[in-house]
Design an enzyme around this catalytic site. Structure first.
Site, short mmCIF file in Angstrom:
data_model
loop_
_atom_site.label_atom_id
_atom_site.label_comp_id
_atom_site.label_asym_id
_atom_site.label_seq_id
_atom_site.Cartn_x
_atom_site.Cartn_y
_atom_site.Cartn_z
N HIS A 53 8.06 -1.37 12.65
CA HIS A 53 6.95 -1.89 11.84
C HIS A 53 7.19 -3.33 11.35
O HIS A 53 6.56 -3.78 10.40
CB HIS A 53 6.70 -0.93 10.66
CG HIS A 53 5.43 -1.20 9.94
ND1 HIS A 53 4.21 -1.29 10.58
CD2 HIS A 53 5.16 -1.41 8.63
CE1 HIS A 53 3.26 -1.54 9.70
NE2 HIS A 53 3.80 -1.62 8.50
N ASP B 192 0.81 -1.22 0.00
CA ASP B 192 0.00 0.00 0.00
C ASP B 192 0.84 1.27 0.00
O ASP B 192 0.33 2.35 -0.28
CB ASP B 192 -1.00 -0.01 1.18
CG ASP B 192 -0.34 -0.34 2.52
OD1 ASP B 192 0.67 -1.07 2.53
OD2 ASP B 192 -0.83 0.13 3.56
N HIS B 193 2.14 1.16 0.28
CA HIS B 193 2.98 2.36 0.37
C HIS B 193 3.85 2.64 -0.86
O HIS B 193 4.45 3.70 -0.95
CB HIS B 193 3.85 2.30 1.63
CG HIS B 193 3.05 2.43 2.89
ND1 HIS B 193 3.01 3.58 3.63
CD2 HIS B 193 2.19 1.57 3.49
CE1 HIS B 193 2.20 3.42 4.66
NE2 HIS B 193 1.68 2.20 4.59
#
Lengths: 291, 291
Positions: free
Chosen positions: A135, A63-64
């Site tokens: 993360h 998604d990034h």
């Protein structure tokens, strides 16, 4: 300068939210933070993609970064000639070289790709500091730091000292100058300066201690994936409350929450955020913030 | 069955058009043809992505496949368990394995990837024929062929012959059956059958001769990138007129033009198309066509 929230979704896009992408228009350039799928189409509504000079990717969850190849191709179809700089965490060079070999891509301009850890990059008028966050995979947060501005010249005082003509620009360049046998510093003839704007972006992360450069940020953009600590489970994300605590910890003036999970109503997130931090907003797609 | 035009742009997305993606809902499955960047978000407006069973990629220019990884990841986040089939031209396996190594991707279901040339694949209730087209890189067109349907049982005639009970389903399964010492064929006791629906999709291509299976297609979806032959230059695309000629050549009932170039007004394309083919429409994003 102006922030454009081009994508504000969590891991999955929704009808209202595209995957993560934030553009910062500073002077005549645009800097991008993350570039999720579909970002190039969001740009059509807000910024000229030809102005994008450098792109900072926080990490390589789809998604990034999955909007990168399409954007890069479109820039090439639009005859871009300026080099494009892409920065990201450890692994960026290998990941992007795989990505560029996922189809037939011919790029008609230069790509400059660099991996960062805790680094400070100096550009014209600003620096970017990258710092590791938590993360699960190599991931970065970024701090945009506008250069501090000097105060205005005190023309009366300058004349008294004997400054004239080109001496002003010389003094500005060198920081000091000899005038009639006396060393004059820039600060001697200018008023109080202004601190440059600071914008901190957390990327995706569990709570971490931000570096000292984040202190007093004008804006903290922080991910806020969960409402309850218990929902986080094994994932490396923050709750709304933890995002607020991060803003408190660095003394941020303003907090903008992003990476919004589609399972919550916007009003729920807003209510929870307001309980923990005064000057807080929930990012929406295509939202503009003048700083 | 129903066609959904999820993306109808040429190489660059526009405010109105997403990159190429066509969904065909047939019975309870959805088949996808191409999957440009942002397709998963377009789906939210029209189809359930969980119903997608197989995806056919015409070729590996970015606008035709860059929506795949995001879609595949979202399916995984949504706990998909059913395998997903992906078909494409020569190079598909290598390209996709590079794509999946462009970041951290964990996929919680099985992917079945297969490369096609001129092939016919049989599925439940339909076949797909792939055929090479002329686009400078390995590229395919596809023909969706619904199975022909038998006519209804002529119950009076069937009773006369002595068919009863389970004999009907046996006859249907076997195609023929011995009744009182006489061989009865299915066609002897059913009315006129119905030809299955055929849909031909050109992918990106210069004019080519379509295979005989395309003859009489109910719908031809054809790319129409240019208005004038002189604009094509070295690219491997078709003009609106050539797309119309292709529809004529295969005797298509209906022509839908897609891969629409942002440089033209829709009205220009429409006027040119109407000059060359009667039953023609210009695809628009999110357009639905019941067949």
């Amino acid at each position: 300068m102006k922030l454009y929230f081009l994508g504000t979704a969590g891991s999955k896009p929704t009808l209202e939210r595209n995957p993560p992408c934030i553009a910062l228009a500073f002077r005549k350039d645009v800097i991008l933070f993350d570039c999720g799928e579909g970002s190039q189409r969001q740009m059509i509504k807000r910024i000229k993609q030809s102005k994008i000079k450098r792109i900072f990717i926080t990490h390589f969850h789809g998604d990034h970064y999955l909007g990168l190849p399409g954007l890069i191709m479109t820039m090439s179809l639009n005859d871009r000639k300026d080099p494009l700089e892409i920065y990201g965490p450890e692994g960026t060079i290998e990941f992007l070289s795989n990505l560029f070999r996922s189809g037939y891509m011919e790029i008609g301009y230069e790509l400059m790709i660099r991996e960062l850890k805790e680094d400070t990059l100096e550009f014209e008028g600003y620096s970017i500091k990258s710092f590791p966050v938590d993360h699960g995979v190599p991931s970065l947060g970024f701090i945009f730091m506008e250069d501090d501005r000097r105060g205005a010249f005190n023309t009366e005082k300058a004349k008294e000292i004997g400054l004239e003509g080109k001496m002003f620009s010389l003094l500005e360049e060198e920081g000091e100058l000899e005038v009639s046998g006396r060393i004059i510093k820039l600060g001697d003839v200018t008023g109080k300066g202004r601190h440059g704007v600071r914008i901190t972006y957390s990327g995706d992360t569990r709570p971490v201690k931000f570096p000292s450069e984040a202190k007093g940020s004008d804006v903290l953009i922080h991910e806020a994936t969960f409402l309850e600590d218990s929902e986080r489970k094994e994932t490396y994300h923050s709750t709304v409350k933890e995002a607020c605590e991060a803003a408190d910890a660095i003394g941020a003036v303003r907090l903008i929450l992003t990476h919004i999970n589609s399972r919550y109503a916007q009003s729920e997130i807003e209510a929870e955020a307001k309980r923990h931090f005064g000057n807080v907003a929930i990012a929406e797609d295509l939202m503009e913030v003048e700083i």
